[in-house]
Design a protein around this motif. Structure first.
Motif, short mmCIF file in Angstrom:
data_model
loop_
_atom_site.label_atom_id
_atom_site.label_comp_id
_atom_site.label_asym_id
_atom_site.label_seq_id
_atom_site.Cartn_x
_atom_site.Cartn_y
_atom_site.Cartn_z
N VAL A 330 0.87 -1.18 0.00
CA VAL A 330 0.00 0.00 0.00
C VAL A 330 0.90 1.22 0.00
O VAL A 330 1.70 1.41 0.92
N ALA A 331 0.79 2.05 -1.03
CA ALA A 331 1.69 3.20 -1.12
C ALA A 331 1.10 4.25 -2.03
O ALA A 331 0.21 3.98 -2.84
N THR A 332 1.59 5.46 -1.88
CA THR A 332 1.23 6.55 -2.77
C THR A 332 2.10 6.47 -4.01
O THR A 332 3.33 6.39 -3.92
N TYR A 333 1.45 6.47 -5.18
CA TYR A 333 2.21 6.41 -6.42
C TYR A 333 2.31 7.81 -7.00
O TYR A 333 1.32 8.48 -7.25
N GLY A 334 3.56 8.25 -7.18
CA GLY A 334 3.84 9.55 -7.78
C GLY A 334 5.27 9.58 -8.26
O GLY A 334 6.05 8.64 -8.06
N SER A 335 5.65 10.68 -8.86
CA SER A 335 6.97 10.77 -9.47
C SER A 335 8.09 10.74 -8.43
O SER A 335 9.23 10.42 -8.75
N ASN A 336 7.78 11.07 -7.15
CA ASN A 336 8.84 11.16 -6.16
C ASN A 336 9.11 9.84 -5.44
O ASN A 336 9.99 9.78 -4.59
N ASN A 337 8.36 8.79 -5.73
CA ASN A 337 8.62 7.53 -5.04
C ASN A 337 8.57 6.33 -5.99
O ASN A 337 8.23 5.22 -5.58
N VAL A 338 8.90 6.55 -7.24
CA VAL A 338 8.92 5.46 -8.21
C VAL A 338 9.93 4.40 -7.78
O VAL A 338 9.73 3.20 -8.00
N ALA A 339 11.01 4.83 -7.10
CA ALA A 339 12.05 3.89 -6.68
C ALA A 339 11.51 2.83 -5.73
O ALA A 339 12.01 1.70 -5.69
N LEU A 340 10.48 3.17 -4.95
CA LEU A 340 9.89 2.19 -4.05
C LEU A 340 9.28 1.04 -4.84
O LEU A 340 9.44 -0.14 -4.48
N PHE A 341 8.61 1.35 -5.94
CA PHE A 341 7.95 0.31 -6.72
C PHE A 341 8.97 -0.50 -7.52
O PHE A 341 8.74 -1.67 -7.81
N ARG A 342 10.09 0.11 -7.85
CA ARG A 342 11.16 -0.65 -8.51
C ARG A 342 11.74 -1.70 -7.57
O ARG A 342 12.37 -2.67 -8.03
N ARG A 343 11.55 -1.49 -6.27
CA ARG A 343 12.13 -2.40 -5.28
C ARG A 343 11.48 -3.79 -5.34
O ARG A 343 12.08 -4.77 -4.87
N PHE A 344 10.28 -3.90 -5.94
CA PHE A 344 9.56 -5.18 -5.97
C PHE A 344 9.21 -5.56 -7.40
O PHE A 344 8.91 -4.71 -8.23
N ASP A 345 9.22 -6.86 -7.64
CA ASP A 345 8.85 -7.38 -8.96
C ASP A 345 7.40 -7.84 -9.01
O ASP A 345 6.71 -7.62 -10.00
N VAL A 346 6.94 -8.49 -7.94
CA VAL A 346 5.59 -9.06 -7.90
C VAL A 346 4.97 -8.75 -6.55
O VAL A 346 5.61 -8.90 -5.51
N VAL A 347 3.70 -8.31 -6.57
CA VAL A 347 2.92 -8.06 -5.36
C VAL A 347 1.55 -8.68 -5.57
O VAL A 347 0.88 -8.40 -6.56
N ASP A 348 1.13 -9.52 -4.65
CA ASP A 348 -0.18 -10.15 -4.81
C ASP A 348 -1.29 -9.10 -4.80
O ASP A 348 -2.19 -9.13 -5.63
N GLU A 349 -1.26 -8.17 -3.82
CA GLU A 349 -2.24 -7.09 -3.73
C GLU A 349 -1.52 -5.75 -3.75
O GLU A 349 -0.72 -5.46 -2.87
N LEU A 350 -1.81 -4.95 -4.77
CA LEU A 350 -1.18 -3.65 -4.93
C LEU A 350 -2.25 -2.57 -4.75
O LEU A 350 -3.20 -2.49 -5.52
N CYS A 351 -2.10 -1.75 -3.70
CA CYS A 351 -3.06 -0.70 -3.39
C CYS A 351 -2.38 0.64 -3.64
O CYS A 351 -1.43 1.01 -2.92
N LEU A 352 -2.86 1.37 -4.63
CA LEU A 352 -2.22 2.62 -5.06
C LEU A 352 -3.06 3.82 -4.66
O LEU A 352 -4.26 3.87 -4.96
N ARG A 353 -2.45 4.77 -3.99
CA ARG A 353 -3.03 6.09 -3.80
C ARG A 353 -2.33 6.99 -4.80
O ARG A 353 -1.15 7.27 -4.67
N LEU A 354 -3.06 7.43 -5.79
CA LEU A 354 -2.45 8.16 -6.90
C LEU A 354 -2.20 9.62 -6.51
O LEU A 354 -3.09 10.29 -5.99
#
Length: 512
Positions: A330-354
């Motif tokens: 569960v994370a906020t997706y934006g240009s300032n934290n793209v590196a967090l999502f690069r940290r993982f390849d597969v997530v069973d449940e992905l909850c995005l706050r845009l």
């Protein structure tokens, strides 16, 4: 004889035997433990001599202290709590002590310390203490949550920096009365909330049996939480701190037993950082701690669920040892934290706050960065900038996550004031709206919340059903105060029927 027989039929039956009073004390105490409060259990002493004092050995004590309305059925005065604790049997085993102070009661620190001292000596289970600060602080916390929801729906660049600060800051030079937390060797769980004193943690002693420690809404927390967890709680599995102002400059924890860690709106002092070394930690929630960009290093090999409402810069924030595949993110997706999502390849449940920018070039970059999102089976989306951005944004997400089994979309717009943006505005190239390269064969269930029946909402359904998908269930939830007419429900069922087996509204269900 007939007359006598008739008289016999009118005679009152003998009084029934009091079988409950004939039960052993242990069974009666178990029955009394199911009453809503210790005050109610104590009133059973008026039933008979047999019942007097039986309540003093019940395994659970529960008090709601209301100095303003002490005559309520389940409420007590602080003096009544003192008397009940003094009367409690020396031979009884206390498994739970709950004291909930409401109504703005003013308590002395010495009285609360006496309650805690009783718990340290007698308790072999759970302690739950909520002080008067819990009521007003709970209101503040609710306001903070609502504000957070609004901020969650705003572009990150539009949020003033001050709004990222914790709810409270440790007041310099404060002379607030100090409340000492005693060592409770046999306590298995401690919940403290609304602490309107300066809470000081013990520097020595062992909480040998403690499994769960929760501190919610504390104006001042004195002492080293890291030392307490690392050195004094050998069996602690869960630590939660929410809306807490600490005097320490940072938080450093080393624990082989810790499994769940929740830190929400915790002030850490100037330049504070978070360091956690817990190989068994599987659940981590980090939400707006320090200045929201406080450095954090989390070392664990078991991470399964991650809630990250915090900045993420690989040079200052690290998840050491965590696998590249986790169960839930569960994370906020934006240009300032793209590196967090690069940290993982597969997530069973992905909850995005845009966190969506509104300008054309930035919005295009926002969509392109979605290629960095990890693969997922369940996708939850919140915080659309405007409903007019729904279609292109969802198309990009569906291209990336083409093996989804479930989709959850919250249509509550991020910006309460819609911007002037039409399909021809140039935010997104028209060719990106095509659906030829999207495959949703694995999709089974769709949930849509904040559905109002607006044209943009209907367009989302048309978008999903454009792929000729066949899903088991479509669930639609409306905002509070809004209900869909029968005609609107039938219209939606007409769209869904060729593709969907069950359509659920909050009050109606259609199926084929």
């Amino acid at each position: 004889m007939a007359h006598r027989a008739g008289d016999a039929g009118l005679r009152s039956p003998p009084p029934a035997a009091d079988r409950i009073s004939a039960l052993p004390d242990e069974l009666i105490q178990s029955i009394l433990a199911w009453l809503p409060s210790t005050a109610a259990a104590a009133r059973t002493s008026a039933v008979s001599r047999r019942w007097r004092g039986v309540w003093t050995s019940i395994p659970e004590l529960s008090f709601q202290v209301d100095q303003q309305r002490p005559l309520r059925a389940d409420s007590s005065t602080a003096e009544a709590v003192d008397a009940a604790l003094d009367a409690y049997s020396d031979s009884a085993t206390l498994n739970r002590l709950t004291i909930d102070v409401v109504g703005g009661a003013s308590l002395s620190v010495s009285r609360v310390e006496a309650w805690l001292h009783f718990a340290s000596l007698r308790l072999a289970g759970e302690l739950r203490l909520s002080l008067p600060g819990g009521a007003s602080a709970a209101c503040r916390q609710t306001a903070v949550v609502l504000m957070g929801q609004l901020l969650m729906h705003q572009p990150m660049m539009a949020i003033p920096a001050v709004m990222h600060q914790p709810v409270m800051a440790f007041p310099r030079g404060s002379r607030m009365q100090q409340l000492d937390l005693p060592v409770c060797e046999r306590a298995t769980r401690i919940d403290l909330s609304g602490i309107n004193f300066a809470l000081r943690l013990p520097a020595a002693g062992t909480f040998a049996a403690l499994r769960v420690l929760r501190i919610n809404v504390a104006s001042q927390l004195r002492g080293d939480v890291g030392h307490l967890v690392s050195m004094q709680c050998p069996r602690l599995r869960e630590l939660e701190m929410c809306d807490v102002a600490t005097a320490a400059a940072g938080l450093s924890i080393t624990s082989t037993s810790l499994e769940r860690l929740v830190l929400r709106r915790v002030s850490l002092g100037m330049n504070g950082r978070i360091d956690v070394d817990a190989p068994g930690l599987y659940y981590l929630a980090l939400d707006t701690c320090g200045d929201r960009s406080a450095p954090a290093t989390i070392t664990t090999a078991m991470l399964a669920e991650l809630i990250w409402n915090h900045a993420y810069n690989p040079s200052h924030h690290n998840l050491n040892g965590a696998d590249r595949q986790i169960y839930r993110l569960v994370a906020t997706y934006g240009s300032n934290n793209v590196a967090l999502f690069r940290r993982f390849d597969v997530v069973d449940e992905l909850c995005l706050r845009l966190s969506m920018p509104l300008k054309g070039e930035q919005y295009n970059k926002f969509l392109q960065d979605m290629d960095e999102l990890p693969k997922a089976k369940v996708l939850e989306v919140k915080g659309l900038s405007t409903k007019r951005h729904l279609e292109p944004t969802m198309l990009h997400l569906l291209r990336k996550h083409n093996r989804l089994t479930k989709i959850k979309v919250d249509l509550f717009p991020a910006n309460l004031k819609e911007i002037e943006c039409l399909h021809g505005c140039g935010c997104v190239p028209t060719e990106s709206w095509t659906t030829d390269d999207i495959n949703l064969d694995s999709l089974e269930e769709v949930e849509i919340s904040s559905f109002t029946g607006a044209p943009e909402d209907i367009n989302l359904l048309k978008l999903l059903f454009r792929y000729r998908i066949k899903i088991r269930k479509l669930a639609i939830q409306t905002p509070s105060g809004i209900s869909l007419s029968q005609d609107m429900q039938k219209r939606i069922w007409g769209l869904a029927r060729p593709h969907c087996i069950i359509l659920e509204f909050e009050t109606t269900q259609f199926s084929r």
